[in-house]
Enzyme design. Structure first.
Site, PDB file in Angstrom:
ATOM      1  N   GLY A 157      -8.896   3.524  -8.170  1.00  0.00           N
ATOM      2  CA  GLY A 157      -8.163   4.698  -8.611  1.00  0.00           C
ATOM      3  C   GLY A 157      -8.218   4.874 -10.116  1.00  0.00           C
ATOM      4  O   GLY A 157      -8.199   3.901 -10.874  1.00  0.00           O
ATOM      5  N   GLN A 196      -9.067  -0.547 -16.181  1.00  0.00           N
ATOM      6  CA  GLN A 196      -9.545  -1.503 -15.181  1.00  0.00           C
ATOM      7  C   GLN A 196     -10.806  -0.993 -14.495  1.00  0.00           C
ATOM      8  O   GLN A 196     -11.751  -1.756 -14.255  1.00  0.00           O
ATOM      9  CB  GLN A 196      -8.448  -1.755 -14.144  1.00  0.00           C
ATOM     10  CG  GLN A 196      -8.901  -2.589 -12.959  1.00  0.00           C
ATOM     11  CD  GLN A 196      -7.784  -2.790 -11.962  1.00  0.00           C
ATOM     12  OE1 GLN A 196      -6.980  -3.686 -12.111  1.00  0.00           O
ATOM     13  NE2 GLN A 196      -7.720  -1.946 -10.937  1.00  0.00           N
ATOM     14  N   LEU A 200       0.820  -1.212   0.000  1.00  0.00           N
ATOM     15  CA  LEU A 200       0.000   0.000   0.000  1.00  0.00           C
ATOM     16  C   LEU A 200       0.856   1.266   0.000  1.00  0.00           C
ATOM     17  O   LEU A 200       1.900   1.338   0.645  1.00  0.00           O
ATOM     18  CB  LEU A 200      -0.923   0.003   1.216  1.00  0.00           C
ATOM     19  CG  LEU A 200      -1.874  -1.193   1.354  1.00  0.00           C
ATOM     20  CD1 LEU A 200      -2.799  -0.994   2.557  1.00  0.00           C
ATOM     21  CD2 LEU A 200      -2.695  -1.407   0.085  1.00  0.00           C
ATOM     22  N   HIS A 201       0.371   2.267  -0.719  1.00  0.00           N
ATOM     23  CA  HIS A 201       0.996   3.584  -0.766  1.00  0.00           C
ATOM     24  C   HIS A 201      -0.091   4.638  -0.608  1.00  0.00           C
ATOM     25  O   HIS A 201      -1.266   4.312  -0.379  1.00  0.00           O
ATOM     26  CB  HIS A 201       1.783   3.774  -2.070  1.00  0.00           C
ATOM     27  CG  HIS A 201       0.999   3.447  -3.308  1.00  0.00           C
ATOM     28  ND1 HIS A 201      -0.083   4.191  -3.731  1.00  0.00           N
ATOM     29  CD2 HIS A 201       1.127   2.444  -4.218  1.00  0.00           C
ATOM     30  CE1 HIS A 201      -0.573   3.688  -4.842  1.00  0.00           C
ATOM     31  NE2 HIS A 201       0.140   2.609  -5.161  1.00  0.00           N
ATOM     32  N   LYS A 222      -5.888   5.848 -11.888  1.00  0.00           N
ATOM     33  CA  LYS A 222      -4.619   5.470 -12.523  1.00  0.00           C
ATOM     34  C   LYS A 222      -4.803   4.243 -13.401  1.00  0.00           C
ATOM     35  O   LYS A 222      -4.256   4.163 -14.495  1.00  0.00           O
ATOM     36  CB  LYS A 222      -3.541   5.198 -11.478  1.00  0.00           C
ATOM     37  CG  LYS A 222      -2.184   4.859 -12.116  1.00  0.00           C
ATOM     38  CD  LYS A 222      -1.150   4.478 -11.083  1.00  0.00           C
ATOM     39  CE  LYS A 222      -1.298   3.048 -10.642  1.00  0.00           C
ATOM     40  NZ  LYS A 222      -0.884   2.064 -11.696  1.00  0.00           N
ATOM     41  N   GLY A 262      -1.631   6.412  -2.660  1.00  0.00           N
ATOM     42  CA  GLY A 262      -2.745   6.283  -3.593  1.00  0.00           C
ATOM     43  C   GLY A 262      -3.815   5.363  -3.043  1.00  0.00           C
ATOM     44  O   GLY A 262      -5.007   5.692  -3.047  1.00  0.00           O
ATOM     45  N   HIS A 263      -3.405   4.192  -2.542  1.00  0.00           N
ATOM     46  CA  HIS A 263      -4.364   3.284  -1.913  1.00  0.00           C
ATOM     47  C   HIS A 263      -5.045   3.952  -0.716  1.00  0.00           C
ATOM     48  O   HIS A 263      -6.260   3.821  -0.517  1.00  0.00           O
ATOM     49  CB  HIS A 263      -3.654   2.020  -1.409  1.00  0.00           C
ATOM     50  CG  HIS A 263      -3.066   1.166  -2.479  1.00  0.00           C
ATOM     51  ND1 HIS A 263      -1.704   0.968  -2.587  1.00  0.00           N
ATOM     52  CD2 HIS A 263      -3.634   0.447  -3.479  1.00  0.00           C
ATOM     53  CE1 HIS A 263      -1.467   0.152  -3.601  1.00  0.00           C
ATOM     54  NE2 HIS A 263      -2.612  -0.168  -4.169  1.00  0.00           N
ATOM     55  N   GLN A 293      -4.204 -12.691 -12.753  1.00  0.00           N
ATOM     56  CA  GLN A 293      -4.088 -11.479 -13.558  1.00  0.00           C
ATOM     57  C   GLN A 293      -2.647 -11.169 -13.947  1.00  0.00           C
ATOM     58  O   GLN A 293      -2.376 -10.116 -14.523  1.00  0.00           O
ATOM     59  CB  GLN A 293      -4.729 -10.290 -12.850  1.00  0.00           C
ATOM     60  CG  GLN A 293      -4.031  -9.801 -11.598  1.00  0.00           C
ATOM     61  CD  GLN A 293      -4.874  -8.778 -10.858  1.00  0.00           C
ATOM     62  OE1 GLN A 293      -5.909  -9.100 -10.286  1.00  0.00           O
ATOM     63  NE2 GLN A 293      -4.448  -7.521 -10.875  1.00  0.00           N
TER      64      GLN A 293
END
Length: 285
Positions: free
Chosen positions: A149, A155, A35-36, A151, A38-39, A63
């Site tokens: 997100g 998806q 996790l960063h 990003k 963004g998460h 995936q």
């Protein structure tokens, strides 16, 4: 206070059943860990929008079309739990593999159309793996809202279409991309870049912004793309898998942003595959 880490579906369902009986809304943030910020921005959005929040951590083998990429993907469960503690999430679901793919599992969820280009074309089978695991996580958590997100724009569109088509009663909420000071989109893969690689990766976003600005001023993408690819090559990017202008709602290829559009890119730097996208201002009629 740290949230409980649940590894069994039965334990997750026991928790969510109680919340539902109390009339509480549930938000889910599906992740693969590492996790960063963004998460964590997705977690904050879920906390603001729902009574209860479940963060899922599952490195989904289905995936990854490259076994080496799967092997290199960082696993940082203890650090992830520590990062989540200040947010007061209600559960961290880290399912054992057999809770997602039990023996004899034989079903694949495939979304056509949206998956035929860009990520779908470059990573065969990737989106089938994404759609399958996300469908399972939506159903297992019984969440009312799911946070993704921008990003991973393609998806996000995929899981939205999948939930609509399968009548899964969940709303997919898209959240803005969180970036480093350089403009580099935050990603778990960034930790695999050297300090020099991080500096060079930061040149991706300015190139994209420049193209977006010129598109908004009336230039054609066909005229701009070669120069943009050359600029990325000069920054050290190799194997630019795609650099596309696409309609925001259908991913149809565009030459000018005559409708809401996104500029999307995937390229390799120092053995790390980076993706990004930004909105492009629509041309006036």
């Amino acid at each position: 206070m740290s949230a409980p880490i649940l590894r069994k579906l039965a334990d997750l369902r026991a928790a969510t059943a109680g919340w539902k009986r109390a009339g509480e809304s549930i938000g889910v943030v599906p992740t693969m860990g590492a996790l960063h910020d963004g998460h964590l921005s997705l977690v904050a959005a879920a906390k603001a929008g729902c009574d209860r929040v479940v963060v899922t951590i599952f490195v989904n083998p289905k995936q990854f079309n490259n076994p080496e990429d799967l092997a290199k993907y960082p696993r940082t469960e203890l650090a992830d739990a520590s990062k989540l503690a200040p947010y007061g999430v209600d559960a961290i679901y880290v399912p054992d593999p057999d809770q997602i793919y039990p023996e004899g599992f034989a079903t694949t969820v495939s979304v056509s159309g949206l998956t035929d280009v860009m990520e779908g074309a470059c990573r065969p089978g990737h989106f089938d793996g994404v759609a399958t695991v996300v469908a399972k996580l939506f159903l297992q958590t019984g969440a009312d809202q799911a946070y993704f997100g921008e990003k991973d724009y393609q998806q996000m569109m995929l899981v939205t279409r999948m939930a609509q088509d399968l009548d899964i009663p969940i709303t997919v909420v898209g959240c803005p991309t969180v970036r480093e000071a350089s403009g580099l989109a935050m990603s778990s893969r960034n930790m695999r870049l050297s300090a020099e690689g991080l500096e060079r990766a930061g040149r991706l976003h300015p190139v994209m912004r420049q193209v977006a600005e010129r598109l908004a001023a009336g230039a054609s993408f066909g005229d701009l793309a070669p120069g943009a690819r050359e600029a990325l090559g000069a920054a050290g990017f190799v194997d630019i898998e795609y650099f596309d202008l696409r309609a925001a709602d259908s991913l149809r290829a565009l030459d000018r942003p005559t409708e809401p559009a996104r500029l999307l890119v995937a390229a390799w730097l120092d053995g790390v595959r980076l993706i990004d996208n930004i909105a492009v201002s629509q041309l006036n009629d």
